[in-house]
Design an enzyme around this catalytic site. Structure first.
Site, PDB file in Angstrom:
ATOM      1  CB  CYS A  27      55.210 -15.949   9.055  1.00  0.00           C
ATOM      2  SG  CYS A  27      54.631 -15.043  10.504  1.00  0.00           S
TER       3      CYS A  27
ATOM      4  CB  CYS B 167      49.817 -14.633   5.327  1.00  0.00           C
ATOM      5  SG  CYS B 167      50.912 -13.219   5.544  1.00  0.00           S
TER       6      CYS B 167
ATOM      7  CB  CYS C 248      53.871  -9.588  11.734  1.00  0.00           C
ATOM      8  SG  CYS C 248      53.068  -9.234  10.160  1.00  0.00           S
TER       9      CYS C 248
ATOM     10  CD  GLN D  71      48.475   2.356  -4.264  1.00  0.00           C
ATOM     11  OE1 GLN D  71      48.443   1.155  -4.015  1.00  0.00           O
ATOM     12  NE2 GLN D  71      47.567   2.955  -5.018  1.00  0.00           N
TER      13      GLN D  71
ATOM     14  CG  PHE E  55      38.453   7.414  -8.517  1.00  0.00           C
ATOM     15  CD1 PHE E  55      37.365   7.393  -7.646  1.00  0.00           C
ATOM     16  CD2 PHE E  55      38.214   7.169  -9.864  1.00  0.00           C
ATOM     17  CE1 PHE E  55      36.083   7.123  -8.106  1.00  0.00           C
ATOM     18  CE2 PHE E  55      36.945   6.899 -10.332  1.00  0.00           C
ATOM     19  CZ  PHE E  55      35.864   6.883  -9.452  1.00  0.00           C
TER      20      PHE E  55
ATOM     21  CD  GLU F  60      39.631  11.091  -3.532  1.00  0.00           C
ATOM     22  OE1 GLU F  60      38.765  10.640  -2.766  1.00  0.00           O
ATOM     23  OE2 GLU F  60      40.279  10.372  -4.331  1.00  0.00           O
TER      24      GLU F  60
ATOM     25  CG  ASP G  53      44.118   4.013  -8.103  1.00  0.00           C
ATOM     26  OD1 ASP G  53      43.623   2.875  -8.074  1.00  0.00           O
ATOM     27  OD2 ASP G  53      44.954   4.422  -7.267  1.00  0.00           O
TER      28      ASP G  53
ATOM     29  CB  CYS H 236      42.629  -2.835  -5.691  1.00  0.00           C
ATOM     30  SG  CYS H 236      41.056  -2.029  -5.328  1.00  0.00           S
TER      31      CYS H 236
END
Length: 405
Positions: free
Chosen positions: A58, A67, A141, A241, A268, A288, A336, A362
């Site tokens: 890029c 990035c 991008c 996501q 979640f 949730e 999650d 994550c």
């Protein structure tokens, strides 16, 4: 000027020299030279490059901070991300079998947060520079989908209309089947003139929906996404996501992990990323903390076809986790949580009799902590799979299967 050898990469992707100096944009084994201030070498000159160093694809790299790892070969970055997860587990004395990593392709980010600033000449929209509040324009991008990239001009006009020279607008942009869903925060307070400008720009940009500082402005088309074919209309700014490829990999992992379970709890649950696809084969109880997301999940289930029963519950699982006794009716649990993990809920899972847990995370550090708790409660970590849907960033996600022997 100092000359240093890079020993390894830290969890944020910066090189770390033997002396502990942080060196961004470097790779293990490289010799670098530059000024060191406050334990960092911000602008290293590469004296001896690594064989894993490549030309960044890029043209906005490295000025743009979106990035951080485009200077590393794809295979190196994939191995490093898996290594981050291994290191976190090793620190907790947890062993695991690793499945092959899944990496999302370029130009596949369907959800991104762009920054808008007013300038003397007009406005600009892009990502922040590394370690800076400066906004860098990114007209080429390689991260976001073409539809999001094409919306920059609309967002620039919105920034001219509703931005302040002293502030910054954050645009959460999500590509949906009906068009782009834009949730803007940090703009000027709404008034009739601004509302008229924003409605005009939403029409001109063919947005699905626009909200401003948490208030709806206009909905032109239902901002729907499909979770394995089950359509859901997203609440403004709802979690999703980041890529379709990443969601698919995580969903496949979760589906394989729960196996033939017929009674599943999805903790979640969000808007139903996992709950709705799983309801094709099992009854699901989705929990949730955000009521709007549970309502969206429920509406999607009611409009779906050939789905088993899905019940929804609005519940803060940090303050009120499902207790071990509540969990005994489930054959499998999907969990999650956010980056902090879910220590209270995991503790109850460990004390329960649930035979299978499909964990999505994550954050390798909080995942390793939660894994240690589950293992202490009699579960075994069967396998782990790293899913890289934040390509060229240090962000790591994973899906894992725990079983009770």
């Amino acid at each position: 000027m100092a000359e240093l050898t890079i020993n390894r990469l830290g969890h944020l992707g910066d090189g770390i020299a033997d002396e502990g100096t942080l060196v961004p944009l470097s790779l293990p084994g490289e010799v670098v030279r530059g000024e060191v201030t406050g334990g960092r070498m911000e602008a290293p000159a590469i004296v001896t490059p690594s064989a894993e160093r490549v030309a960044a694809p890029c043209r906005h790299f490295p000025a743009c901070g979106g990035c951080g790892l485009q200077h590393g070969a794809d295979g190196f970055v994939a191995g490093w991300k898996e290594g981050v997860v291994r290191a976190a587990l090793t620190a907790r004395k947890v062993a695991a079998e690793f499945r092959p990593i899944v990496t999302s392709p370029a130009r596949s980010r369907r959800r991104a947060v762009l920054s808008g600033r007013r300038t003397k000449k007009g406005a600009l929209v892009g990502f922040h520079a590394r370690r800076s509040d400066t906004v860098i324009e990114v007209p080429e991008c390689l991260l976001v989908t073409p539809a999001i990239l094409a919306a920059r001009e609309t967002l620039i006009e919105m920034t001219r209309a509703g931005g302040s020279r002293k502030g910054e607008i954050a645009y959460t942009v999500t590509e949906t089947r009906g068009g782009l869903d834009v949730a803007a925060t940090g703009g000027k307070p709404m008034d009739p003139a601004l509302n008229a400008d924003l409605v005009r720009l939403a029409h001109a940009g063919r947005l699905a929906r626009l909200s401003w500082n948490g208030e709806p402005v206009v909905t032109l088309t239902a901002p729907q996404v499909a979770f394995d074919g089950v359509a859901v209309t997203l609440p403004p700014g709802a979690f999703l996501q980041a890529t379709v490829a990443g969601e698919t990999a995580l969903r496949n992992g979760v589906t394989q992990a729960v196996g033939a379970a017929r009674q599943i709890a999805d903790l979640f649950a969000g808007c139903g990323t996992f709950a709705l696809p799983l309801s094709r084969r099992a009854q699901v109880h989705a929990v949730e903390g955000d009521g709007a997301m549970i309502a969206a999940l429920d509406a999607g289930w009611r409009a779906g076809q050939d789905l088993h029963a899905v019940s929804g519950e609005v519940r803060d699982l940090f303050r009120r986790p499902l207790m071990a006794g509540d969990l005994k009716r489930f054959d499998a649990v999907v969990i999650d949580p956010p980056r902090a993990g879910a220590q209270a809920q995991v503790t109850e899972l460990a004390a329960s009799t649930v035979p299978v847990v499909a964990a999505v995370s994550c954050n390798p550090v909080s995942f390793a902590r939660d894994a240690e708790i589950l293992i202490a409660g009699g579960l075994r970590l069967d396998w782990v799979q790293v899913v890289d849907q934040f390509r060229w960033s240090p962000h790591v996600e994973l899906v894992a299967r725990f079983v009770r022997d």
